[in-house]
Design an enzyme around this catalytic site. Structure first.
Site, PDB file in Angstrom:
ATOM      1  N   ASP A  34      30.973  48.980  36.408  1.00 16.05           N
ATOM      2  CA  ASP A  34      32.426  49.177  36.394  1.00 16.05           C
ATOM      3  C   ASP A  34      32.960  47.795  36.738  1.00 16.05           C
ATOM      4  O   ASP A  34      32.934  47.378  37.903  1.00 16.05           O
ATOM      5  CB  ASP A  34      32.859  50.199  37.447  1.00 16.05           C
ATOM      6  CG  ASP A  34      34.358  50.438  37.370  1.00 16.05           C
ATOM      7  OD1 ASP A  34      35.116  49.456  37.179  1.00 16.05           O
ATOM      8  OD2 ASP A  34      34.791  51.598  37.491  1.00 16.05           O
ATOM      9  N   HIS A  35      33.411  47.066  35.718  1.00 19.08           N
ATOM     10  CA  HIS A  35      33.654  45.641  35.960  1.00 19.08           C
ATOM     11  C   HIS A  35      34.790  45.402  36.953  1.00 19.08           C
ATOM     12  O   HIS A  35      34.903  44.315  37.513  1.00 19.08           O
ATOM     13  CB  HIS A  35      33.855  44.872  34.644  1.00 19.08           C
ATOM     14  CG  HIS A  35      35.211  45.035  34.028  1.00 19.08           C
ATOM     15  ND1 HIS A  35      35.562  46.137  33.307  1.00 19.08           N
ATOM     16  CD2 HIS A  35      36.288  44.226  34.008  1.00 19.08           C
ATOM     17  CE1 HIS A  35      36.814  46.008  32.879  1.00 19.08           C
ATOM     18  NE2 HIS A  35      37.276  44.853  33.281  1.00 19.08           N
ATOM     19  N   HIS A  70      37.835  52.796  36.472  1.00 20.40           N
ATOM     20  CA  HIS A  70      38.468  51.724  37.251  1.00 20.40           C
ATOM     21  C   HIS A  70      39.483  52.258  38.275  1.00 20.40           C
ATOM     22  O   HIS A  70      39.453  51.887  39.442  1.00 20.40           O
ATOM     23  CB  HIS A  70      39.199  50.739  36.334  1.00 20.40           C
ATOM     24  CG  HIS A  70      38.368  50.214  35.197  1.00 20.40           C
ATOM     25  ND1 HIS A  70      37.015  50.000  35.312  1.00 20.40           N
ATOM     26  CD2 HIS A  70      38.692  49.841  33.934  1.00 20.40           C
ATOM     27  CE1 HIS A  70      36.554  49.527  34.155  1.00 20.40           C
ATOM     28  NE2 HIS A  70      37.550  49.423  33.309  1.00 20.40           N
TER      29      HIS A  70
HETATM   30  C1  BG6 Z   1      37.946  48.158  29.842  1.00 21.48           C
HETATM   31  C2  BG6 Z   1      38.657  49.102  28.923  1.00 21.48           C
HETATM   32  O1  BG6 Z   1      37.105  48.861  30.712  1.00 21.48           O
HETATM   33  O2  BG6 Z   1      38.897  47.433  30.608  1.00 21.48           O
HETATM   34  C3  BG6 Z   1      39.653  48.380  28.047  1.00 21.48           C
HETATM   35  O3  BG6 Z   1      37.716  49.774  28.099  1.00 21.48           O
HETATM   36  C4  BG6 Z   1      40.562  47.510  28.886  1.00 21.48           C
HETATM   37  O4  BG6 Z   1      40.403  49.283  27.258  1.00 21.48           O
HETATM   38  C5  BG6 Z   1      39.759  46.642  29.823  1.00 21.48           C
HETATM   39  O5  BG6 Z   1      41.336  46.704  28.001  1.00 21.48           O
HETATM   40  C6  BG6 Z   1      40.661  45.864  30.759  1.00 21.48           C
HETATM   41  O6  BG6 Z   1      39.906  45.013  31.569  1.00 21.48           O
HETATM   42  P1  BG6 Z   1      40.614  43.858  32.381  1.00 21.48           P
HETATM   43  O7  BG6 Z   1      39.521  43.276  33.206  1.00 21.48           O
HETATM   44  O8  BG6 Z   1      41.201  42.913  31.377  1.00 21.48           O
HETATM   45  O9  BG6 Z   1      41.683  44.505  33.199  1.00 21.48           O
END
Ligand code: BG6
Length: 507
Positions: free
Chosen positions: A198-199, A261
């Site tokens: 979960d980045h 997230h």
């Molecule tokens: C991803 C989603 O997990 O997170 C995308 O699948 C989204 O739809 C992205 O655009 C957003 O990541 P960040 O790090 O740019 O907020």
């Protein structure tokens, strides 16, 4: 390499966390994630001196490529997306460990070649049999890939060496499919060897929620129902779905980002102090918070979904969702979702947590706003406090990373007028250290075997338990409300908060 690394700040007295002998195999290496995030992150880690000298990267995909072609693809990705400067000597050393295995996931011969490649790397580069397998592939391929790894003797290390599986979301599309996926993966890998990405947990500002709450004394005493009026967690994006129609349609905003997230952000904001920063302690507390989440009774009143209509963004006219390439023109997929949740425990009883996420909104911003109750009594005249709102503590996750505290202050002058002001902490101003990109941090943690920033399968399943009834309700009731691109979402979302006597922040 480490002591002479010009990118390491000499004032950094902490011991660097450097991965031991290891390599990474990426399935789905031709995808966007791999090109935009994984390849640059690997280079950046190498450039910061955090990878072992023999680190090796194996790409696996259905392409007629040689190692050199793969190397060129990584090179281009690094040039375009890496965050640290390009240094030829770092690149050369890294690129010597690149290998490409062509083949389909069901192709036994390709997995035999993969095994031989890993053995060759162990000999040539000293990777010690330690390999992580990154499944950057749609979930329908998980069973095939993990079973192939098992069948070809790749899923377990020999002696002290390790094998780990790294899994990208989506972890299913509901509780049942998530449980099935977990079962498939756990039949092959031990739970401790499975790393779910979960980045958001790799982001500095998200980890800072824990520092803010538990390394300080001033916030925690008021972090509860006695002082907090409500919490708003916002993940707004200005982009549309881009080229991701195939993935996004039928999934939607709630499954795409709230299930993972936003519920992770909620868990970190709401949980009790963990006994330590160890994975098991953290999971215990996050899971307790997620298990205490209570859905509102009337889902029609307390949840909203929307879909972007044509509009203007950044001075450009943009398509609506239904006109995007590859989207079913009758699609009911939500590109915006807002949900009210409560947390049924002593700390939070009666405090609503409002979550919202959407694409093509006013601007890109992710934040957690803890909004406090008004003072129980005011000695000031009502006219003097007209411009005084509620105190708030806002964790600015991105893009303007930091923390803001909003409070009232006397307006200079001869009267006692009080107005809202803010006190800001900005990462860029307070720190000279640069933040690693989320994928850098998480990939390094995988190689080090540190699991505290990875959700466990129990958390994933619990998050689906929260979302499933909402998705089922939506499925049965109407369509998402259209909202003009570049605005702040459907009117129903404003009405949802207005009914509670509150309003969304306009970050
Ligand atoms: C991803 C989603 O997990 O997170 C995308 O699948 C989204 O739809 C992205 O655009 C957003 O990541 P960040 O790090 O740019 O907020």
């Amino acid at each position: 390499m480490t002591s002479s690394n010009p990118l390491r700040d000499p004032r950094d007295r902490r011991l660097p966390r450097i991965a031991g002998p290891s390599g990474l195999v990426i399935f789905g290496v031709t995808g966007d994630l791999s090109r935009k995030k994984l390849m640059p992150a690997i280079y950046d880690l190498a450039n910061r001196g955090l990878l072992p000298p023999g680190f090796s990267l194996v790409g696996f995909a259905r392409r007629d490529w040689e190692d050199e072609d793969f190397s060129q693809v990584v090179h281009d990705a690094v040039k375009e997306y890496a965050r640290t400067p390009f240094r030829e000597e770092v690149w050369q050393q890294l690129a010597e460990g690149f290998r490409f295995v062509p083949g389909a996931f069901s192709d036994d011969e390709a997995f035999t070649t993969l095994r031989a490649t890993i053995e060759e790397l162990d000999k040539a580069r000293g990777t010690g049999g330690n390999f992580a397998f990154y499944l950057s592939v749609p979930p329908k391929f998980f069973p095939t890939v993990v079973q192939q790894l098992k069948k070809h003797g790749l899923s377990q290390g020999q002696g002290d060496s390790w094998r780990r599986a790294v899994i990208e979301k989506p972890f299913g599309h509901d509780l049942k499919s998530a449980q099935e996926l977990n079962q498939v993966v756990h039949e092959v890998f031990r739970p401790g060897d499975v790393f779910r990405i979960d980045h958001y947990l790799g982001k500095e500002t998200v980890q800072n929620i824990m520092a803010l709450r538990f390394a300080n004394t001033m916030f925690e005493p008021i972090w509860n129902r006695s002082y907090v009026d409500h919490v708003q967690i916002t993940m707004a994006e200005d982009i549309g779905i881009g080229g991701r129609a195939g993935y996004y349609d039928g999934i939607g905003a709630a499954r795409d980002v709230i299930q993972n997230h936003l519920l992770q952000l909620l868990a970190l904001t709401a949980m009790e102090e963990p006994a330590s920063f160890e994975a098991s302690s953290l999971v215990t507390e996050k899971l307790k918070a997620l298990r205490a989440v209570k859905l509102p009774k009337e889902l029609g009143k307390h949840t909203v979904r929307g879909q972007y209509a044509p509009g203007w963004q950044g001075g450009q006219e943009v398509h609506g969702y239904l006109e995007e390439e590859g989207i079913d023109p009758h699609s009911k997929t939500d590109t915006y979702a807002a949900i009210k949740l409560e947390i049924d425990n002593r700390r939070w009883a009666g405090v609503p947590f409002y979550l919202r996420a959407g694409k093509r909104l006013g601007r890109r911003v992710t934040e957690i706003a803890v909004v406090f109750q008004r003072a129980p009594h005011s000695p000031f005249d009502a006219t003097d406090t007209q411009e005084l709102g509620q105190n708030a503590l806002v964790i600015r996750v991105q893009p303007d990373e930091g923390v803001t505290i909003r409070f009232g202050s006397k307006v200079p002058g001869t009267s006692m007028e009080i107005r809202d002001v803010t006190m800001d902490f900005q990462y860029g101003e307070s720190f000279t250290e640069s933040s690693p990109e989320a994928y850098e941090r998480l990939l390094l943690d995988v190689l080090l075997g540190e699991a505290n920033l990875f959700p466990r399968h129990e958390e994933v399943e619990q998050s689906w338990r929260i979302l499933d009834p909402i998705e089922e309700y939506w499925e049965k009731h109407g369509r998402p409300e259209q909202y003009t691109s570049g605005t702040w979402g459907p009117k129903a979302a404003d009405e949802m908060l207005a009914r509670d006597g509150r309003s969304w922040r306009r970050p």
